[in-house]
Structures are given as C-alpha cells and as structure tokens.
Enzyme design. Structure first.
Site, PDB file in Angstrom:
ATOM      1  CG  HIS A 203      -0.326   0.216   2.530  1.00 12.48           C
ATOM      2  ND1 HIS A 203      -0.040  -0.830   3.384  1.00 12.48           N
ATOM      3  CD2 HIS A 203       0.089   1.339   3.159  1.00 12.48           C
ATOM      4  CE1 HIS A 203       0.510  -0.348   4.492  1.00 12.48           C
ATOM      5  NE2 HIS A 203       0.604   0.962   4.372  1.00 12.48           N
ATOM      6  CB  SER A 314       3.198   1.598   6.170  1.00  9.20           C
ATOM      7  OG  SER A 314       1.898   1.398   6.623  1.00  9.20           O
TER       8      SER A 314
END
Length: 481
Positions: A203, A314
C-alpha cells in the site's frame, strides 16, 4: 478513498504511511569498497593481509621519517619505500623489498593536506597519495582545472601527478530495515534488503512509482506491488544504494538478518519503523493467517501481534527478538506508540516469505550476513548437490567429503556462496592415475562468491574451498556430469 488513507481510531487501521509530512534529510552511511584485481597464482604465495600489515607497521616505526609507504604486489611481494638508502638492509630483514624514493610519507601527506584545505572545482574529482609512484595523484575531468587547483593550494607541483578521468564519484548509501524512504508525497519504511533493492508494504506505492531515501537522494522504483488481498511490494534501487543485512534498532546499533525462518505463535518478535524510531518495539505473535478487512479491501494471511505502530511505520521490518530471522512487513493496525508503551495495541504484518518466493523466481534473494537467502547460509540452491560448512581464514576444505567420481565426459558446474566481507576462492581439482591432484579450473575473485564451469572427462574430482581472507559459513552447490 485514497489507498494510503490512515484510519486511526478504527478497529483495524490500514496503511501506516506518513501522509503529507515534510521529509527530514538524514545522513546515510557511505559504503564504497574498491575491489582489487588478483593473480590466479597468488593464493599460495601471498602473505595474509594481517602479515602484510604487520610488516608495514613494524617498518613505519623503525624507519621513522624515512618511511615512504608500502604496498603488496599481485604476486605477494611486500615493497617498502624509503628516502634513506641505508635502511635497505633493515627492510630486507623484515621480509620486504626496499625501494628508494625522493619523498617521505610525511612529505606526501603534507602535500595532500594543502590540497585538502583548498576549494576544488567540481571537475576535480579526487586526490590521494600513491606510494608506488611517490606522488600525490589528482584525478580530474579538466586538466586545466586540476592545474589551477594545485597552484592555488601552494603545493609542490613536482610532487603531484594530474590524471585526466571521466569518472564522476558519487556518495553510496546503505539500505537498512526500518529506515525511512519517500514516494512523491508519502513516507514509508524499509522492511528488509534483497539483492537489487528492498521489500516493503504494497500500500506504500504502485508499480513504477519512484522513491527517494530519507536524505531525499534518488533511490529507485517500485518493481512490483500487491494491495489489497496481499500487502507487499519491492523496490528496485539504483547504484547509489547498497542493500545490507541490517535492521535499525534505533539505539545506535543494528539487528543482523540471518534468515527468514517463520516463527510460531507466542514467539517474541520486534518491529522497526521510521516514525516510532525511539527504539525497537517488541512483543509476541498472537495469531498467524489472520484476515484484516481494511476499507480498501481485505488482506489475507497476515501475522497478528500485540506491538504498536504509527503512520509512517508501514513497510517496516518484523524480526525475531533473537536469531535474526525476518518475519514480516508492517501492514496496519490500531492504537499508537505515543504513550511510549504500546500496551493493548495490535499490528498486522504481511509474511515476508511470500514476496521472497516471488523474488526468488527472478534470481533474487534476501540479503543476510551469510550472503544468501534465509534460512540457510547461502544460495546456490539450483544445483544437484549442496554442501554447507564453516571455514576459518587461511584454511582449505575439500568437498564433497573429499572427492566425487564421474564415469562420463561433461560439464562440472559449481557455485560458492560465502558471507559478505570475506574473500573465499574455489578450485576444481582432478586426481591423476598416480594419485596426485591437479587444479583444472579456478575462480578466485576478491569476493565471497565464486562460480566454475568446466568440461571434463571421466575421473575423480574435488572442490578446494580456500578462505583467503575472513571466516564464516559457506554454501557450495555443484553439478557433476
């Protein structure tokens, strides 16, 4: 909704990217090591690096101001330069060859110091003391600019050699797990280095999207990305960046990646990310094969932990608390590390094994301190036979278990994979009718990895693994006719 939107406060928060945050430049480690060409016959005649260094140190002290440098030739001879002809006997007694020169090491260092204190044009790319020529060498794309530089420094022009060079040196930076990288708008974290780049969260970017390092130096391009369903990606980096088997622990030290053996539920694991970079955040694996239903879509097969994470973490690394086994890539979670404890939080991780399997089909692998893909100490896995062993610097080992025999003519192919930072060599030897061994193929680059392909007749063969410099585990893979 943007695929990078952070759903903080919800039961499951996806995509812990740093959204629209001004990047802060950080210093990166320069990692530029020049490889030295070597002679195929050097392995039996050259002194070890330690012996050569000992000779140089001893003579630097005993010769004092007359010492003018030392070097080792490709055939193994140690030469020591001196400004005093009377010191030749001392040099010979130490096992070195004397060479009389005009300038001492101190004199050359003083010349270089004058250059160091003078501003150079960008076309003047480097300068260094060359003991073999007894001069300071200045490399430049423009000879005129180099001459101006030397004159402006006040250095003795007769002690300087100007060499025209088209090379354009540039800084080289390390890729380290847990550290920041940037896309055009967002910040994420590196998980683990792979050959030619690193893996991170899907992502964080789409295939073809460009990245830069935490220092805003151009870094690479997303070579592949999968999100949702999965949450992994890999970035192909440019030649300014060097993959390393390291994960930042954020206390001035690094965790070393040894492999990628999956851990069980209840195992202690730690997470490294570029937002929560005050320490390595640790906890336990709560479940495996978890499904998370992010707003962007469901992601399957994730590792669930009780470790906290924040936006920008992330893509970061999940690694075992001990043993250095890569586990996962930070995907998303709920909660925050802002309280300094992370208690009651949960974070989900994409297992790293899935993306490593994809990359292995491209001939790429996890970068470990053992020089190969986890969990073993090496690659060379596409060969019929694979042997792993440990070897100490300066010693030899004969594989497999001494020798092997073939009854047909054909190709003998071998791959030696050693750990980073060592110099291992590989020799294929054949036994004669009298019982003596003759080397029929050699691979002895100044690197840890070697390969051999030799077309030979029927007979008895063996591989000699020689640890020219350094110790550690190695893998030898080979095919016989």
């Amino acid at each position: 909704m943007s695929r990078r939107h952070t759903m903080l406060g919800s039961a499951t928060a996806c995509c812990l990217v740093a959204a629209l945050v001004s990047p802060v430049a950080a210093n990166a480690t320069v990692a530029a090591n020049a490889a030295t060409p070597r002679s195929p016959q050097a392995s039996v005649t050259r002194p070890s690096p330690g012996q050569a260094t000992a000779i140089q140190k001893k003579l630097r002290l005993s010769l004092g101001r007359s010492f003018a440098g030392a070097w080792v030739s490709p055939t193994g001879t140690v030469t020591v330069a001196t400004t005093d002809a009377a010191s030749a006997a001392t040099i010979r007694r130490s096992g070195a060859v004397p060479k009389q020169v005009a300038r001492s090491e101190a004199s050359l260092a003083a010349t270089q110091a004058k250059l160091n204190h003078t501003k150079a044009a960008t076309s003047v790319t480097s300068w260094f003391v060359d003991a073999t020529t007894n001069k300071v060498v200045v490399q430049a794309r423009s000879v005129a600019a180099a001459r101006h530089f030397v004159k402006a420094s006040g250095a003795d022009a007769s002690a300087v050699t100007i060499v025209r060079s088209t090379r354009r040196p540039r800084p080289l930076y390390d890729i380290v797990g847990g550290e920041r990288y940037w896309t055009s708008q967002y910040g994420c974290s590196v998980a683990f280095s792979v050959t030619g780049g690193f893996v991170t969260a899907g992502h964080c970017g789409n295939t073809g999207e460009q990245t830069s390092g935490s220092n805003q130096v151009s870094q690479g391009t997303f070579g592949g990305s999968s999100f949702p369903t999965n949450d992994y990606a890999w970035v192909n980096t440019n030649s300014s960046w060097t993959p390393t088997p390291k994960v930042n622990k954020w206390n001035g030290t690094y965790e070393t990646v040894h492999g990628a053996t999956p851990a069980a539920v209840g195992a202690r694991v730690c997470r490294s990310g570029s937002t929560t970079n005050s320490r390595l955040w640790c906890g336990t694996i709560q479940e495996l094969n978890a499904t998370v239903n992010y707003e962007e879509g469901a992601v399957y097969g994730l590792i669930r932990t009780n470790i906290c994470a924040d936006p920008g973490d992330s893509g970061g690394a999940l690694i075992t608390e001990t043993g250095g086994q890569a586990q996962g890539i930070t995907s998303g979670g709920s909660g925050s590390c802002n309280d300094g404890q992370g208690s009651g939080d949960e974070t989900f991780f994409q297992p790293v094994t899935e993306v490593l399997q994809i990359l292995s089909g491209q001939g790429r692998q996890l970068v470990t301190d053992d020089g190969g893909p986890g969990p073993g100490p090496g690659s060379c896995s596409d060969y019929q036979t694979k042997v792993t062993a440990n070897i100490t610097s300066g010693s030899n080992q004969y594989q497999p278990n001494g020798n092997y025999t073939t009854t047909v003519t054909g190709t003998h192919a071998a791959c030696l994979d050693g750990p980073d930072g060592v110099d291992f060599d590989l020799y294929l030897q054949k036994r004669s009718s009298s019982g003596t061994w003759t080397t029929v193929a050699t691979s002895n680059s100044p690197n840890p990895d070697e390969s051999i392909s030799y077309n030979g007749t029927a007979g008895t063969y063996r591989y000699r693994v020689h640890a020219y410099d350094g110790s550690g585990n190695y893998t030898l893979g080979f095919n016989k006719p």
